[in-house]
Design a protein around this motif. Structure first.
Motif, mmCIF file in Angstrom:
data_model
loop_
_atom_site.group_PDB
_atom_site.id
_atom_site.type_symbol
_atom_site.label_atom_id
_atom_site.label_comp_id
_atom_site.label_asym_id
_atom_site.label_seq_id
_atom_site.Cartn_x
_atom_site.Cartn_y
_atom_site.Cartn_z
ATOM 1 N N ARG A 91 68.248 10.348 75.076
ATOM 2 C CA ARG A 91 69.306 10.414 76.084
ATOM 3 C C ARG A 91 70.481 11.264 75.624
ATOM 4 N NH1 ARG A 91 68.933 6.371 80.058
ATOM 5 N NH2 ARG A 91 67.250 4.859 79.698
ATOM 6 N N VAL A 92 70.713 11.262 74.303
ATOM 7 C CA VAL A 92 71.871 11.981 73.769
ATOM 8 C C VAL A 92 71.592 13.472 73.640
ATOM 9 C CG1 VAL A 92 73.320 12.231 71.714
ATOM 10 C CG2 VAL A 92 72.740 9.950 72.570
ATOM 11 N N TYR A 93 70.363 13.842 73.278
ATOM 12 C CA TYR A 93 70.044 15.248 73.006
ATOM 13 C C TYR A 93 68.863 15.674 73.869
ATOM 14 C CZ TYR A 93 69.373 19.560 70.341
ATOM 15 O OH TYR A 93 69.271 20.876 69.968
ATOM 16 N N PRO A 94 69.085 16.083 75.097
ATOM 17 C CA PRO A 94 67.971 16.523 75.963
ATOM 18 C C PRO A 94 67.407 17.865 75.508
ATOM 19 C CG PRO A 94 70.062 16.872 77.072
ATOM 20 C CD PRO A 94 70.396 16.154 75.802
ATOM 21 N N ARG A 95 66.098 17.973 75.515
ATOM 22 C CA ARG A 95 65.440 19.226 75.149
ATOM 23 C C ARG A 95 64.144 19.330 75.942
ATOM 24 N NH1 ARG A 95 63.093 21.259 69.220
ATOM 25 N NH2 ARG A 95 63.283 23.487 69.637
ATOM 26 N N PHE A 117 62.967 15.952 72.306
ATOM 27 C CA PHE A 117 63.582 15.651 71.001
ATOM 28 C C PHE A 117 64.093 14.218 70.965
ATOM 29 C CE2 PHE A 117 67.069 15.384 68.006
ATOM 30 C CZ PHE A 117 66.619 16.116 66.924
ATOM 31 N N PRO A 118 63.719 13.460 69.901
ATOM 32 C CA PRO A 118 62.712 13.755 68.885
ATOM 33 C C PRO A 118 61.357 13.254 69.337
ATOM 34 C CG PRO A 118 63.864 11.758 68.287
ATOM 35 C CD PRO A 118 64.476 12.230 69.584
ATOM 36 N N SER A 119 60.326 13.513 68.559
ATOM 37 C CA SER A 119 58.979 13.065 68.906
ATOM 38 C C SER A 119 58.863 11.558 68.691
ATOM 39 C CB SER A 119 57.941 13.791 68.046
ATOM 40 O OG SER A 119 56.682 13.163 68.141
ATOM 41 N N GLY A 120 58.638 10.839 69.778
ATOM 42 C CA GLY A 120 58.478 9.392 69.664
ATOM 43 C C GLY A 120 57.229 8.998 68.917
ATOM 44 N N PRO A 162 57.697 21.738 66.281
ATOM 45 C CA PRO A 162 57.696 21.162 64.926
ATOM 46 C C PRO A 162 59.010 20.459 64.582
ATOM 47 C CG PRO A 162 56.694 23.335 64.888
ATOM 48 C CD PRO A 162 57.250 23.152 66.263
ATOM 49 N N GLY A 163 60.139 21.012 65.048
ATOM 50 C CA GLY A 163 61.424 20.368 64.781
ATOM 51 C C GLY A 163 61.524 18.978 65.376
ATOM 52 N N ALA A 167 62.130 15.643 63.132
ATOM 53 C CA ALA A 167 63.218 14.729 63.486
ATOM 54 C C ALA A 167 62.678 13.322 63.730
ATOM 55 C CB ALA A 167 63.943 15.237 64.726
ATOM 56 N N GLY A 168 61.512 13.219 64.360
ATOM 57 C CA GLY A 168 60.895 11.913 64.575
ATOM 58 C C GLY A 168 60.558 11.229 63.263
ATOM 59 N N PHE A 169 59.978 11.992 62.322
ATOM 60 C CA PHE A 169 59.685 11.429 61.005
ATOM 61 C C PHE A 169 60.968 10.901 60.349
ATOM 62 C CE2 PHE A 169 55.733 14.303 60.300
ATOM 63 C CZ PHE A 169 54.942 13.374 60.955
ATOM 64 N N ALA A 170 62.045 11.675 60.450
ATOM 65 C CA ALA A 170 63.311 11.271 59.817
ATOM 66 C C ALA A 170 63.852 9.985 60.434
ATOM 67 C CB ALA A 170 64.343 12.395 59.937
ATOM 68 N N VAL A 171 63.784 9.868 61.752
ATOM 69 C CA VAL A 171 64.282 8.661 62.423
ATOM 70 C C VAL A 171 63.448 7.448 62.017
ATOM 71 C CG1 VAL A 171 64.613 7.516 64.644
ATOM 72 C CG2 VAL A 171 65.264 9.919 64.370
ATOM 73 N N GLY A 172 62.121 7.582 62.062
ATOM 74 C CA GLY A 172 61.260 6.474 61.684
ATOM 75 C C GLY A 172 61.472 6.037 60.248
#
Length: 493
Positions: A91-95, A117-120, A162-163, A167-172
């Motif tokens: 919701r914060v970063y639409p892509r 963004f990011p990959s769930g 890929p980004g 980003a999904g990996f980092a959040v998880g």
């Protein structure tokens, strides 16, 4: 309206976006039969976390406690991560999703309608894999590879840049680490120690019934200062000052027989001698720091005379472990063979020549490095050659050949650490494993924790203990006397 001038931040963003698109094209448009065969089914399996739920069910039914804990932690981490990604970041970063014109039809899937963004899928994969790995390392390693493949499938099927995946990996991973701080993983190798054994005596404001055996020459004259403090703080206590020719054993035995509470002021060797008679009479021991290092006094919370006096006045007593060598010599701190006993003997000889302790210590170290020889022994029946051997009463700090301090004195185990001689490039291998934090995997360094440890040899070897040079033995059996010694103090329990 004229276009705003580029800024360093905008330039960086444009560059990363261009790199992201180029990487996407390289993966998604790659003519790879392996990607065509595997990526679409793998990506579909991870929809709605079906893959991870299925794996969690398998872990739960495995019979392994750590895998069962991992399954629960992994699913809980996954659930929190999904909430953070879908209700927060998206919701914060639409892509927009990438254009999939170049993706082979064999891999192409119907594009999701949510933001890219990011990959769930990637966030859930990382969260589950790390969550499981926190409880079971081996399972975590395997799942990390599978999580990486799920992330790759999201790019290969045209669903994400890929980004987005990174980003999904980092959040998880972030959610998993935060969860580990809030609810730490269970350490199956940790020794669970019962709570401290304490007792509360009647308050004793003036030290009535206390007999203190004091060595005024200990600690380079510290003992005399301790005597003055005791007379001022505990006027009803009896102080027995030792002379150079006194038999400390007979004096300690007499004091223990007529005292209500036994006290000692001196070095660790003196403390261990008097503690033996306190155990025999089952009377609490008050330890006043009168030596040079006062290891035992510090570890029971008696680092100052005032601290011990306060414990006596409050009637605060705790039980701590002692160690018996061949059932006749009492140890409170450490014992060692190999280079250390030779170091103690050399330092003592230099000090007898009226050389200051720091200088005597340096001379002793240099002498031992030049002349010490490894010792051939059998430790619990296992033949070995040791250049350094340390045995501690209770566990001393983190794994290392230079032990730290004890956090408990009542855990019921001996802490044994030694260095084996005879390995090629032993010094280099030891230092590299120590620096890298992998010392427990070193072939040079060994350790064990046990309530009883026996060392034997065909030739006599010297056992140093509690700062004393010690005696020669061909068989040394060390045994923990679990919480046998009663001491005044707020011990580190």
């Amino acid at each position: 309206m004229p276009r705003s001038l580029p800024t360093p931040l905008r330039t960086l963003n444009d560059g990363l976006t261009d790199l992201d698109r180029r990487l996407f094209d390289a993966v998604a448009e790659s003519p790879s039969p392996l990607l065509d065969l595997t990526m679409r089914p793998l990506s579909s399996a991870a929809d709605h976390s079906k893959l991870w739920v299925l794996i969690a069910a398998g872990l739960e039914s495995s019979g392994s406690l750590s895998m069962r804990r991992g399954a629960i932690r992994g699913l809980a981490t996954l659930a929190v991560t999904s909430l953070v990604v879908n209700q927060g970041f998206k919701r914060v970063y639409p892509r927009n999703r990438p254009l999939s014109d170049g993706v082979p039809l064999s891999r192409l899937r119907r594009q999701p309608t949510s933001n890219s963004f990011p990959s769930g899928h990637s966030a859930s994969a990382a969260a589950f894999a790390i969550g499981v790995g926190l409880e079971n390392r081996n399972a975590g390693y395997l799942l990390a590879g599978l999580a990486g493949a799920v992330g790759l499938s999201r790019v290969a099927t045209g669903a994400h840049f890929p980004g987005d995946v990174l980003a999904g990996f980092a959040v998880g991973a972030g959610v998993a680490i935060a969860g580990a701080r809030m609810i730490p993983p269970v350490d199956d190798s940790r020794i669970l120690i019962p709570g401290p054994t304490t007792e509360q005596l009647d308050p004793n404001p003036d030290g009535a019934g206390l007999v203190v055996v004091l060595n005024p020459a200990s600690g380079d004259g510290t003992g005399a200062r301790v005597a003055d403090e005791l007379r001022a703080s505990l006027p009803a206590a009896e102080i027995v000052e030792l002379d150079a020719d006194d038999d400390i054993d007979s004096i300690a035995a007499d004091a223990a027989a007529r005292a209500d509470f036994l006290g000692v002021a001196g070095g660790d060797g003196t403390v261990a001698t008097v503690a033996r008679y306190a155990i025999g009479a089952d009377k609490p021991l008050a330890v006043f720091p009168g030596g040079t290092f006062n290891h035992f006094a510090r570890d029971i919370g008696a680092a100052t005379v005032a601290a011990t006096v306060k414990s006596i006045q409050d009637g605060r007593v705790a039980r701590v472990d002692a160690v018996w060598l061949n059932d006749d010599k009492l140890l409170l701190n450490t014992a060692s063979i190999g280079a250390y006993p030779e170091f103690v003997r050399a330092r003592t000889r230099y000090q007898r020549r009226r050389i200051e302790r720091p200088t005597a210590t340096m001379h002793a170290i240099l002498k031992v490095l030049r002349n010490s020889a490894p010792v051939n022994v059998r430790i619990e029946g296992r033949p070995t050659t040791v250049s350094f051997f340390f045995l501690g009463n209770s566990v001393y700090g983190a794994p290392s050949f230079l032990p730290g301090r004890r956090s408990r004195l009542d855990d019921g185990v001996l802490d044994v650490r030694y260095l084996e001689d005879g390995h090629r490039n032993a010094t280099t291998r030891l230092l590299s494993s120590w620096i890298s934090g992998r010392i427990r995997n070193s072939k040079v360094y060994r350790e064990l924790q046990a309530p009883v440890v026996t060392i034997e040899s065909d030739e006599p070897f010297r056992v140093a203990h509690d700062g004393e040079a010690g005696e020669l033995y061909t068989r040394a059996r060390f045994r923990v006397a679990y919480r046998e010694l009663r001491v005044f103090g707020k011990s580190m329990l």
